[in-house]
Design a protein around this motif. Structure first.
Motif, PDB file in Angstrom:
ATOM      1  N   MET A  51      -7.971  -3.214   0.425  1.00 40.93           N
ATOM      2  CA  MET A  51      -6.728  -2.720   1.030  1.00 40.93           C
ATOM      3  C   MET A  51      -5.401  -2.595   0.432  1.00 40.93           C
ATOM      4  SD  MET A  51      -7.147  -2.249   4.089  1.00 40.93           S
ATOM      5  CE  MET A  51      -8.085  -1.958   5.791  1.00 40.93           C
ATOM      6  N   ASP A  52      -5.719  -4.018  -0.750  1.00 38.83           N
ATOM      7  CA  ASP A  52      -4.734  -4.338  -1.111  1.00 38.83           C
ATOM      8  C   ASP A  52      -4.638  -3.120  -2.637  1.00 38.83           C
ATOM      9  OD1 ASP A  52      -3.738  -6.709   0.566  1.00 38.83           O
ATOM     10  OD2 ASP A  52      -4.540  -8.045  -1.157  1.00 38.83           O
ATOM     11  N   ALA A  53      -5.346  -2.993  -2.835  1.00 44.69           N
ATOM     12  CA  ALA A  53      -5.515  -1.888  -4.160  1.00 44.69           C
ATOM     13  C   ALA A  53      -5.205  -0.169  -3.794  1.00 44.69           C
ATOM     14  CB  ALA A  53      -7.164  -1.501  -4.461  1.00 44.69           C
ATOM     15  N   ALA A  54      -5.355  -0.131  -2.244  1.00 41.19           N
ATOM     16  CA  ALA A  54      -5.186   1.339  -1.636  1.00 41.19           C
ATOM     17  C   ALA A  54      -2.942   1.042  -1.952  1.00 41.19           C
ATOM     18  CB  ALA A  54      -5.615   1.483  -0.598  1.00 41.19           C
ATOM     19  N   LEU A  55      -3.250   0.011  -0.941  1.00 45.05           N
ATOM     20  CA  LEU A  55      -1.730   0.203  -0.668  1.00 45.05           C
ATOM     21  C   LEU A  55      -0.726   0.153  -1.911  1.00 45.05           C
ATOM     22  CD1 LEU A  55      -1.474  -3.302   2.308  1.00 45.05           C
ATOM     23  CD2 LEU A  55      -0.849  -0.458   2.532  1.00 45.05           C
ATOM     24  N   ARG A  56      -1.032  -0.632  -3.627  1.00 44.83           N
ATOM     25  CA  ARG A  56      -0.713  -0.483  -4.614  1.00 44.83           C
ATOM     26  C   ARG A  56      -0.380   0.586  -5.293  1.00 44.83           C
ATOM     27  NH1 ARG A  56      -3.924  -4.243  -6.775  1.00 44.83           N
ATOM     28  NH2 ARG A  56      -4.957  -2.924  -7.389  1.00 44.83           N
ATOM     29  N   ARG A  57      -1.577   1.294  -5.166  1.00 44.28           N
ATOM     30  CA  ARG A  57      -1.564   2.330  -5.622  1.00 44.28           C
ATOM     31  C   ARG A  57      -1.380   3.738  -4.805  1.00 44.28           C
ATOM     32  NH1 ARG A  57      -7.023   3.954  -4.937  1.00 44.28           N
ATOM     33  NH2 ARG A  57      -6.389   5.528  -6.051  1.00 44.28           N
ATOM     34  N   ARG A  58      -0.362   3.277  -3.928  1.00 44.43           N
ATOM     35  CA  ARG A  58       0.516   4.252  -2.620  1.00 44.43           C
ATOM     36  C   ARG A  58      -0.838   5.789  -2.019  1.00 44.43           C
ATOM     37  NH1 ARG A  58       6.187   4.070  -2.792  1.00 44.43           N
ATOM     38  NH2 ARG A  58       6.653   2.344  -3.930  1.00 44.43           N
ATOM     39  N   ALA A  59      -2.434   4.487  -2.074  1.00 44.01           N
ATOM     40  CA  ALA A  59      -3.763   5.918  -1.807  1.00 44.01           C
ATOM     41  C   ALA A  59      -3.136   6.586  -0.619  1.00 44.01           C
ATOM     42  CB  ALA A  59      -4.570   5.298  -2.133  1.00 44.01           C
ATOM     43  N   PHE A  60      -3.106   6.107   0.255  1.00 44.26           N
ATOM     44  CA  PHE A  60      -2.761   6.082   2.002  1.00 44.26           C
ATOM     45  C   PHE A  60      -1.880   6.978   2.760  1.00 44.26           C
ATOM     46  CE2 PHE A  60      -3.836   1.538   2.698  1.00 44.26           C
ATOM     47  CZ  PHE A  60      -5.317   1.992   2.834  1.00 44.26           C
ATOM     48  N   GLY A  61      -0.798   7.611   1.449  1.00 46.76           N
ATOM     49  CA  GLY A  61       0.475   8.281   1.614  1.00 46.76           C
ATOM     50  C   GLY A  61      -0.058   9.687   0.185  1.00 46.76           C
ATOM     51  N   ARG A  62      -0.767   9.463  -0.194  1.00 46.71           N
ATOM     52  CA  ARG A  62      -1.542  10.977  -1.050  1.00 46.71           C
ATOM     53  C   ARG A  62      -2.951  11.774   0.270  1.00 46.71           C
ATOM     54  NH1 ARG A  62      -0.574   7.941  -5.281  1.00 46.71           N
ATOM     55  NH2 ARG A  62      -3.194   7.377  -5.108  1.00 46.71           N
ATOM     56  N   ALA A  63      -3.993  10.840   0.340  1.00 46.61           N
ATOM     57  CA  ALA A  63      -4.658  11.222   1.179  1.00 46.61           C
ATOM     58  C   ALA A  63      -4.517  11.686   2.616  1.00 46.61           C
ATOM     59  CB  ALA A  63      -5.992   9.912   1.147  1.00 46.61           C
ATOM     60  N   LEU A  64      -3.370  10.982   3.112  1.00 44.08           N
ATOM     61  CA  LEU A  64      -2.633  11.073   4.226  1.00 44.08           C
ATOM     62  C   LEU A  64      -2.143  12.739   4.444  1.00 44.08           C
ATOM     63  CD1 LEU A  64      -2.575   8.870   5.924  1.00 44.08           C
ATOM     64  CD2 LEU A  64      -4.137   9.753   6.506  1.00 44.08           C
ATOM     65  N   ARG A  65      -1.617  12.549   2.789  1.00 48.77           N
ATOM     66  CA  ARG A  65      -0.428  14.122   2.825  1.00 48.77           C
ATOM     67  C   ARG A  65       0.566  13.475   3.491  1.00 48.77           C
ATOM     68  NH1 ARG A  65      -5.193  19.243   2.905  1.00 48.77           N
ATOM     69  NH2 ARG A  65      -6.173  18.112   1.580  1.00 48.77           N
ATOM     70  N   VAL A  66       0.934  12.507   3.108  1.00 49.18           N
ATOM     71  CA  VAL A  66       2.452  12.589   3.268  1.00 49.18           C
ATOM     72  C   VAL A  66       3.447  11.837   2.850  1.00 49.18           C
ATOM     73  CG1 VAL A  66       3.631  10.622   5.386  1.00 49.18           C
ATOM     74  CG2 VAL A  66       1.369  11.307   5.892  1.00 49.18           C
TER      75      VAL A  66
END
Length: 84
Positions: A51-66
Protein backbone atom coordinates in the motif's frame (compact mmCIF):
# COMPACT_ATOMS: atom_id res chain seq x y z
CA UNK A 1 -7.40 -21.74 -13.54
CA UNK A 2 -7.64 -18.73 -11.25
CA UNK A 3 -7.29 -15.20 -12.69
CA UNK A 4 -3.96 -13.47 -12.07
CA UNK A 5 -3.49 -9.73 -11.52
CA UNK A 6 -0.48 -7.49 -10.93
CA UNK A 7 -0.02 -5.66 -7.64
CA UNK A 8 0.52 -1.93 -8.28
CA UNK A 9 2.67 -1.74 -5.12
CA UNK A 10 5.31 -4.44 -5.59
CA UNK A 11 4.54 -5.14 -9.28
CA UNK A 12 4.42 -8.92 -8.82
CA UNK A 13 1.73 -11.16 -10.22
CA UNK A 14 -0.59 -12.89 -7.77
CA UNK A 15 -3.92 -14.72 -7.80
CA UNK A 16 -6.86 -12.35 -7.79
CA UNK A 17 -8.04 -13.78 -4.45
CA UNK A 18 -4.79 -12.65 -2.77
CA UNK A 19 -5.19 -9.00 -3.82
CA UNK A 20 -7.54 -6.11 -2.98
CA UNK A 21 -9.28 -4.20 -5.75
CA UNK A 22 -9.21 -0.40 -5.48
CA UNK A 23 -11.45 1.90 -7.54
CA UNK A 24 -11.84 5.65 -7.86
CA UNK A 25 -15.21 7.23 -7.15
CA UNK A 26 -15.54 11.01 -7.16
CA UNK A 27 -11.73 11.36 -7.02
CA UNK A 28 -11.56 9.22 -3.86
CA UNK A 29 -9.84 5.84 -3.69
CA UNK A 30 -12.19 3.19 -2.34
CA UNK A 31 -11.40 -0.41 -1.43
CA UNK A 32 -13.68 -2.77 -3.33
CA UNK A 33 -13.46 -5.83 -1.09
CA UNK A 34 -16.08 -7.79 -3.06
CA UNK A 35 -14.61 -6.69 -6.44
CA UNK A 36 -18.03 -5.71 -7.81
CA UNK A 37 -17.95 -1.90 -8.06
CA UNK A 38 -18.15 -0.50 -11.59
CA UNK A 39 -15.22 0.99 -13.41
CA UNK A 40 -11.53 0.36 -13.80
CA UNK A 41 -9.81 -1.22 -10.84
CA UNK A 42 -6.26 -1.38 -9.53
CA UNK A 43 -5.05 -4.40 -7.58
CA UNK A 44 -2.76 -4.35 -4.54
CA UNK A 45 -1.61 -6.77 -1.84
CA UNK A 46 -3.35 -5.99 1.48
CA UNK A 47 -0.03 -5.29 3.22
CA UNK A 48 1.32 -1.98 4.54
CA UNK A 49 4.44 -2.37 2.36
CA UNK A 50 2.53 -2.69 -0.91
CA UNK A 51 0.00 0.00 0.00
CA UNK A 52 2.78 2.44 0.96
CA UNK A 53 4.78 1.66 -2.20
CA UNK A 54 1.73 2.22 -4.41
CA UNK A 55 0.93 5.52 -2.70
CA UNK A 56 4.55 6.69 -2.80
CA UNK A 57 4.86 5.90 -6.52
CA UNK A 58 1.39 7.30 -7.30
CA UNK A 59 0.61 3.98 -8.94
CA UNK A 60 -3.14 4.11 -8.27
CA UNK A 61 -3.64 7.19 -10.47
CA UNK A 62 -1.74 5.61 -13.35
CA UNK A 63 -3.45 2.23 -13.05
CA UNK A 64 -6.89 3.83 -12.84
CA UNK A 65 -6.05 6.32 -15.61
CA UNK A 66 -7.02 9.31 -13.49
CA UNK A 67 -5.18 12.56 -14.16
CA UNK A 68 -6.42 14.51 -11.13
CA UNK A 69 -5.16 14.15 -7.57
CA UNK A 70 -6.92 11.39 -5.66
CA UNK A 71 -8.06 11.43 -2.04
CA UNK A 72 -6.09 8.58 -0.47
CA UNK A 73 -7.25 8.81 3.17
CA UNK A 74 -9.20 5.52 3.07
CA UNK A 75 -6.26 3.65 1.54
CA UNK A 76 -3.77 5.15 3.99
CA UNK A 77 -5.80 3.75 6.90
CA UNK A 78 -6.00 0.20 5.47
CA UNK A 79 -4.95 -2.27 6.74
CA UNK A 80 -5.14 -1.14 10.35
CA UNK A 81 -1.58 -0.84 11.60
CA UNK A 82 -0.64 -1.90 15.10
CA UNK A 83 0.61 1.06 17.07
CA UNK A 84 3.12 0.27 19.74
Amino acid sequence: MEPVRMCVGCRTRAPRAALLRVVSQNETLIIDERAVLPGRGAWVHPTPECMDAALRRRAFGRALRVSSDLDTRIIEQYPPRNKG
